[in-house]
Every structure is written in C-alpha cells, then in structure tokens.
Scaffold this motif. Sequence first.
Motif, PDB file in Angstrom:
ATOM      1  N   GLY A 157      39.609 -24.768  20.828  1.00 51.36           N
ATOM      2  CA  GLY A 157      40.073 -26.110  20.479  1.00 51.36           C
ATOM      3  C   GLY A 157      39.150 -27.196  21.543  1.00 51.36           C
ATOM      4  N   THR A 158      38.117 -26.827  21.985  1.00 49.17           N
ATOM      5  CA  THR A 158      37.150 -27.461  22.614  1.00 49.17           C
ATOM      6  C   THR A 158      35.970 -27.731  22.213  1.00 49.17           C
ATOM      7  N   CYS A 171      39.310 -32.635   6.016  1.00 47.60           N
ATOM      8  CA  CYS A 171      39.014 -33.886   6.900  1.00 47.60           C
ATOM      9  C   CYS A 171      40.525 -34.617   6.820  1.00 47.60           C
ATOM     10  N   ALA A 172      41.276 -34.430   5.911  1.00 44.20           N
ATOM     11  CA  ALA A 172      42.471 -35.089   5.646  1.00 44.20           C
ATOM     12  C   ALA A 172      43.636 -34.884   6.785  1.00 44.20           C
ATOM     13  N   GLY A 173      43.414 -33.448   7.337  1.00 43.78           N
ATOM     14  CA  GLY A 173      44.510 -33.330   8.164  1.00 43.78           C
ATOM     15  C   GLY A 173      43.847 -33.325   9.490  1.00 43.78           C
ATOM     16  N   ARG A 174      44.597 -32.892  10.466  1.00 40.37           N
ATOM     17  CA  ARG A 174      44.047 -32.638  12.041  1.00 40.37           C
ATOM     18  C   ARG A 174      42.988 -31.680  12.192  1.00 40.37           C
ATOM     19  N   HIS A 175      41.921 -32.150  12.794  1.00 35.25           N
ATOM     20  CA  HIS A 175      40.694 -31.283  13.046  1.00 35.25           C
ATOM     21  C   HIS A 175      40.048 -31.375  14.342  1.00 35.25           C
ATOM     22  N   ASP A 176      39.546 -30.631  15.098  1.00 38.76           N
ATOM     23  CA  ASP A 176      38.668 -30.831  16.188  1.00 38.76           C
ATOM     24  C   ASP A 176      37.319 -31.742  16.205  1.00 38.76           C
ATOM     25  N   ALA A 177      36.818 -31.882  15.042  1.00 39.22           N
ATOM     26  CA  ALA A 177      35.577 -32.619  15.011  1.00 39.22           C
ATOM     27  C   ALA A 177      35.208 -32.985  13.576  1.00 39.22           C
ATOM     28  N   ASP A 223      34.311 -40.161  20.457  1.00 32.14           N
ATOM     29  CA  ASP A 223      33.097 -40.127  21.081  1.00 32.14           C
ATOM     30  C   ASP A 223      32.295 -39.061  20.187  1.00 32.14           C
ATOM     31  N   VAL A 224      30.849 -39.107  20.714  1.00 36.82           N
ATOM     32  CA  VAL A 224      29.958 -38.355  19.990  1.00 36.82           C
ATOM     33  C   VAL A 224      29.737 -37.029  20.734  1.00 36.82           C
ATOM     34  N   TYR A 225      29.622 -35.892  20.144  1.00 39.25           N
ATOM     35  CA  TYR A 225      29.306 -34.442  20.756  1.00 39.25           C
ATOM     36  C   TYR A 225      28.511 -33.863  19.823  1.00 39.25           C
ATOM     37  N   TYR A 226      27.879 -32.834  20.275  1.00 40.53           N
ATOM     38  CA  TYR A 226      26.914 -31.812  19.723  1.00 40.53           C
ATOM     39  C   TYR A 226      26.828 -30.310  19.678  1.00 40.53           C
ATOM     40  N   PHE A 227      26.291 -29.920  19.057  1.00 40.55           N
ATOM     41  CA  PHE A 227      26.052 -28.345  19.198  1.00 40.55           C
ATOM     42  C   PHE A 227      24.482 -28.379  19.439  1.00 40.55           C
ATOM     43  N   THR A 248      37.807 -38.321  22.859  1.00 35.10           N
ATOM     44  CA  THR A 248      37.073 -38.747  23.989  1.00 35.10           C
ATOM     45  C   THR A 248      37.436 -37.336  24.949  1.00 35.10           C
ATOM     46  N   ASP A 249      38.350 -36.983  24.894  1.00 37.94           N
ATOM     47  CA  ASP A 249      38.747 -35.843  25.743  1.00 37.94           C
ATOM     48  C   ASP A 249      38.486 -34.234  25.431  1.00 37.94           C
ATOM     49  N   GLY A 250      37.770 -34.442  24.299  1.00 38.61           N
ATOM     50  CA  GLY A 250      37.335 -33.118  23.777  1.00 38.61           C
ATOM     51  C   GLY A 250      38.118 -32.007  23.015  1.00 38.61           C
ATOM     52  N   LYS A 251      39.473 -32.589  23.172  1.00 36.76           N
ATOM     53  CA  LYS A 251      40.555 -31.296  22.878  1.00 36.76           C
ATOM     54  C   LYS A 251      41.827 -32.015  21.790  1.00 36.76           C
TER      55      LYS A 251
END
Length: 406
Positions: A157-158, A171-177, A223-227, A248-251
């Motif tokens: 979850g991070t 995408c309609a439901g809850r997701h991490d990213a 916010d923006v994250y990346y692999f 923004t908290d990543g979680k």
Amino acid sequence: MAIPPPPGPHQPEGPYPPPGQGPYPPPGQGPYGQYPSPFPQGPYQTWDQGYSPYNRPAPVNGLAISALVLGILCFLPAVGLVLGIVALVQIRKRGERGRAMAVTGMVMSTLGLALLVLALATDGPRDFWHGVEHGAGGSAGNAFSLRKGDCFDAAGGTLEGVASDVDKVPCAGRHDAEVFADFRMSGRRYPGDSAVVDAADTRCYALRSSYAMDAWAVPDDVDVYYFTPTRESWTVGDRTVTCMFGNTDGKSGLTGSLRKDGLTMNADQTAYLRAADVLNRAMDTAPDKEYVEDDLPGHKAWAGRVSDALDKQAHLLRGHGWFPAAEKPVAALVEDIEASREEWTKAAAAPDADTFYAHYEKGLKLIDPTRTVTARKVLGLATTPPSDGANGGGQGDESGGGGAEV
C-alpha cells in the motif's frame, strides 16, 4: 592356293566379304537406286567435347531457395520478398528452375511482413519484451506491464521504496495510483540512482499536463510518483520509467480517474485548456530569485515570455469556433488576456524594480484564476481554483512525491 591380299585402306578388317560379294550389293548399286554403305566408319559412336549423351536438368536459382528459407523462418520478411521478386526475374531470363519456391517464399514473407506491421501497430514487441522482463526479473514484471490510464494497488500500500508487485484495479474505485505516462531511458550502463531519479522527476512532471490537462480537476492531495529501473533490472534491458499520480502521503490512495485529455473531453474543453497551458508554461519559468531587486534582468526576461504567451493564448482562443453559449464568456476572457499582455510588456521594459512591480501587479490581477470561472462553468470544466492559484492548467508546486524502484 590363293592367299587374299592384306586389308587395304578401303577394305574392312574382319570376316566381312569384299564389296560385290555376299548378300549386299556394292555401294551405289541396286535395283532401286543407290544404297549407302552398310558399314559405319567405326564400331562405336563418339561424342564431341561439350556434349553429353544424357539430358542434364536446368539449375535451381539460388535466390529462390533463399526466399523460401526466409519465408518459412519469418526472418527478415521484407528481404525474403525482395529476393523472391529478383529470383523470378532471373529465372525468366536464364531458364532456371525454382519458380514455385520463389513464389512460396514471397507469399510467406508477405504474411510475415503483415504480421510484423500489425505487431508494431499494436505495441506487440513491447508486450513481448515486458514478458521477457517478467521472466528475468520475477514478480516485478507486473509493474513493467502498466500502461497509460491503468490504476493499481501497490504491494504494502505504499508508492515509495522498492516495488515488488502491483495489482491492476478499476479506476472508478479506490486505488493507490493511476499511471499517466511512461518513457524509456537510454544507455548501456546504469547511470546511477541519482541520475535515474532526476530524469524521472523532470520528465514525469513535464508529461503530467498532457494527461490531466485541467489542473483544477486534480485534488490538492495528489502528487506525482514514479517507478524506476534498478541496477539489476537494467542489466536485463529494463529502461522504462512509469509516471503516476498518487496521494501526497503515498498511502491514502485515490478514487476515480484523473484523466482529462483529448480522449475524455470535447473539442471546446480541449481547445480552452490547450490555450491555458501556453500561459502556465510561461509562468513556470519565473527566475529562481524571488525578489525583483535581486534579479531585475531575469524578471524582465520572464515578463517578456509571459507577454508572448498571453498573445498566443489570446490568438488560440479567438481562433476557435466556440458553441454559442461559450462565445460571450470566452470573448470577455480574451479582453482580460490582451489587457494583461500590455502590462506584462511594460514590465519587460521597466527601468527599475518599482516600475516592474507596478505593471506586474496590474497584469497579474487581469489573469487572476477567479476571472476564468464563468467561462469554465459554461464549458463544463472544474470551477474551483487550486489552492496554489494555478491559472487553469498548471500543476502548481513541482516538489515531487517521490518514486519506487522496480
């Protein structure tokens, strides 16, 4: 007793009777005319050099064989097709064999070429390589298979640290990213962690506005994250950086898609946001020095860029054919933009900091985000300005959310 003379040059050797004796008339005589000599010149028939007593078949054309092999193997189909054509021309001129092989190779090469074009058009090679990466890199292959528009939950979850696995979800439901872009880095050797992160940070922030064109529709807690590739995955060919939106908290995660681009919006919405993006990009080029007194030349150059952007923005808005209800509010917005451009132009020519501030403040008020709410409402766009005050398309602060290695 008479002894016959030895055979002469005109007498055959052996038990044959001399001419005129025996059952054969002499050559040239007979009751029906002349006869040829019944005896050949020699006991065997000879063959001159260059001829064969057997019928040799025509050779097989070498290019026809090559075309057939390439066609069967589906290797270099374009080359196999060309070789087949050349082989047919040579066979016709030289009388060689192999027409069937050349034609078969051409047909199979044509099919192979069609499959290759189809694979390239549908991103097949990339999917194949991601499958290879999956086999070489273990469970991290799930992260490599992410595409633009995909939503997923990360292991644990991070979105920070090292990603070992991801699960795609609606995408309609809850997701991490939510993935909004990806790009490939280059180079044979791994450039180092810092270089990879810097490249990801720069490119991902530059690509976000093409996916989420309406910055007002992006929540403040996104916010923006990346692999990014690891040193180990780099050695097996992994060069892909995956850009994504996350909390923004990543979680805490996201709900619903943030996609606002040409695929999800109508032509009027897209035209408005593209014009707004021109100004946002210019505003983002402000000097590092916050105070004009510390860098007056830098701020004057910035004002010149903003003035040019405002001129282009007004031109784009005037040139678009708006639906009737949007014509009046967009026209009013263009008037504000043109008035603002005049102030920014004067700021760019200011002789001192005080003069710069005077024109800068007037120009900034004319493009205040709240003045665009009426036009946005008519166009069906978000009407709540971001907390950072971005003017309809910018993304605000560029301090990144970070990234995870895969």
